[in-house]
Design a protein around this motif. Structure first.
Motif, PDB file in Angstrom:
ATOM      1  N   PRO A 133       0.798  -1.243   0.000  1.00  0.00           N
ATOM      2  CA  PRO A 133       0.000   0.000   0.000  1.00  0.00           C
ATOM      3  C   PRO A 133       0.826   1.286   0.000  1.00  0.00           C
ATOM      4  O   PRO A 133       0.326   2.339  -0.431  1.00  0.00           O
ATOM      5  N   ALA A 134       2.066   1.216   0.466  1.00  0.00           N
ATOM      6  CA  ALA A 134       2.884   2.428   0.505  1.00  0.00           C
ATOM      7  C   ALA A 134       3.382   2.838  -0.880  1.00  0.00           C
ATOM      8  O   ALA A 134       3.817   3.983  -1.068  1.00  0.00           O
ATOM      9  N   LEU A 135       3.348   1.914  -1.830  1.00  0.00           N
ATOM     10  CA  LEU A 135       3.799   2.257  -3.175  1.00  0.00           C
ATOM     11  C   LEU A 135       2.795   3.238  -3.786  1.00  0.00           C
ATOM     12  O   LEU A 135       1.597   2.947  -3.839  1.00  0.00           O
ATOM     13  N   PRO A 136       3.232   4.388  -4.263  1.00  0.00           N
ATOM     14  CA  PRO A 136       2.306   5.428  -4.713  1.00  0.00           C
ATOM     15  C   PRO A 136       1.760   5.205  -6.122  1.00  0.00           C
ATOM     16  O   PRO A 136       1.920   6.043  -7.014  1.00  0.00           O
ATOM     17  N   VAL A 137       1.103   4.059  -6.305  1.00  0.00           N
ATOM     18  CA  VAL A 137       0.482   3.764  -7.606  1.00  0.00           C
ATOM     19  C   VAL A 137      -0.904   3.194  -7.360  1.00  0.00           C
ATOM     20  O   VAL A 137      -1.151   2.532  -6.343  1.00  0.00           O
ATOM     21  N   GLN A 138      -1.807   3.435  -8.302  1.00  0.00           N
ATOM     22  CA  GLN A 138      -3.186   2.978  -8.154  1.00  0.00           C
ATOM     23  C   GLN A 138      -3.621   2.027  -9.264  1.00  0.00           C
ATOM     24  O   GLN A 138      -4.672   1.409  -9.163  1.00  0.00           O
ATOM     25  N   ASP A 139      -2.830   1.934 -10.304  1.00  0.00           N
ATOM     26  CA  ASP A 139      -3.201   1.062 -11.422  1.00  0.00           C
ATOM     27  C   ASP A 139      -1.947   0.617 -12.167  1.00  0.00           C
ATOM     28  O   ASP A 139      -0.819   1.014 -11.818  1.00  0.00           O
ATOM     29  N   THR A 140      -2.139  -0.221 -13.190  1.00  0.00           N
ATOM     30  CA  THR A 140      -1.001  -0.774 -13.919  1.00  0.00           C
ATOM     31  C   THR A 140      -0.199   0.304 -14.622  1.00  0.00           C
ATOM     32  O   THR A 140       1.037   0.299 -14.606  1.00  0.00           O
TER      33      THR A 140
END
Length: 323
Positions: A133-140
């Motif tokens: 969850p800490a990775l700042p991405v929401q999609d591929t």
């Protein structure tokens, strides 16, 4: 009438042996052994037993699953490839048949397309691409952009070098034009623990294994590896939405030894088709994240040919070697 009269002179005690000897033509007449390259208890084993049971009812004889794990499923596939080609020993083969020739060319069968006869498709099961969850991405698309901005900094876990989820990651990186760091584990469970702890940041994982972590927000799902959406994670789009043509699954299909008579193969294929089209079986397997995938012998042969070429090319290009 002639056949009936001819048998009148046969001693009664010899009739069962005579029937068994003639069985391949009138197939079946006795139990069929279904060899699996996986240990009991996993999704592959559970599916094998469910399909074998349903096929057995269709054929009117028991189909007994025999687990022969070892050597990246080569123990099982070799046993069937070398078995008598009479239909009484068949293999629940998987994606490893397309992977092993390039990854571990010392293993047998070295040429599954020549040494085994496809019967039909059994199932497909996808992987979910999920991240810490800490990775700042929401999609591929966001993950690809982050990796391009941070080459080599994403630790991408897998259940082991050469596993399908590792090859999914390698194919993803190749097609996206990104550089990531592969971290292999001995199985999906320890990899998931490290993903939840943030020691790795992403991985492709079997839907059923990833589901609890997704539900408790321990990880964030981005996409599904198959071209179609998952019934268990219907809100996740396919990776193909960002990388057109991406379609990676773990699959299972039924094979017989090469040289098995065409009528025997046809009878097995018909029984498998009836089993895989059974709505009750499809619903039962869907609960395990498995998509029962009806497909005839030609479809299975085509899949094995395509994946042997795809995985072989990737393994050689990326210089992937077993641990």
């Amino acid at each position: 009438m002639f056949r009936r009269r001819a048998l009148l002179g046969v001693p009664p005690l010899l009739l069962p042996a005579l029937a068994a000897a003639q069985a391949p033509e009138g197939f079946p007449a006795r139990a069929i052994t279904v060899v699996s390259g996986y240990a009991p208890g996993g999704v592959t084993d559970i599916t094998s037993r469910a399909v074998a049971d349903r096929m057995g009812r269709e054929l009117g004889v028991p189909m007994v699953v025999e687990n022969r794990a070892g050597a990246a499923t080569s123990v099982a596939s070799t046993a069937v490839a070398q078995a008598r080609p009479d239909g009484y020993s068949v293999l629940m083969g998987t994606s490893t048949l397309a992977i092993n020739p390039a990854l571990q060319p010392n293993l047998t069968p070295r040429e599954p397309l020549k040494e085994l006869a496809p019967v039909g498709m059994v199932f497909r099961t996808a992987f979910v691409l999920h991240v810490h969850p800490a990775l700042p991405v929401q999609d591929t698309a966001g993950l690809i952009a982050w990796c391009r901005a941070n080459p080599g900094k994403l630790n991408f876990g897998s259940s082991g070098t050469g596993a399908v989820n590792h090859l999914a990651q390698a194919l993803f990186a190749q097609r996206a034009g990104i550089e990531v760091t592969h971290i292999p584990y001995r199985g999906g469970a320890p990899a998931l623990l490290d993903l939840r702890a943030g020691r790795i940041q992403a991985m492709f994982q079997a839907v059923l294994e990833a589901l609890p972590s997704l539900q408790d927000k321990g990880t964030r799902g981005l996409a599904i590896s198959s071209a179609e959406r998952s019934a268990l994670l219907p809100d996740l789009p396919p990776v193909a939405a960002a990388l057109p043509g991406f379609d990676v699954v773990f699959w299972q299909g039924l094979f017989a030894p090469s040289g098995t008579p065409a009528p025997v193969l046809a009878r097995l294929e018909a029984a498998l088709a009836a089993a895989t089209r059974d709505p009750a079986l499809q619903a039962r397997m869907a609960e395990s994240g498995v998509v029962i995938a009806p497909g005839d012998a030609a479809a299975l042969r085509r899949l094995l040919e395509e994946e042997t070429a795809m995985w072989g090319g990737l393994i050689r290009a990326a210089d992937i070697r077993p641990d």
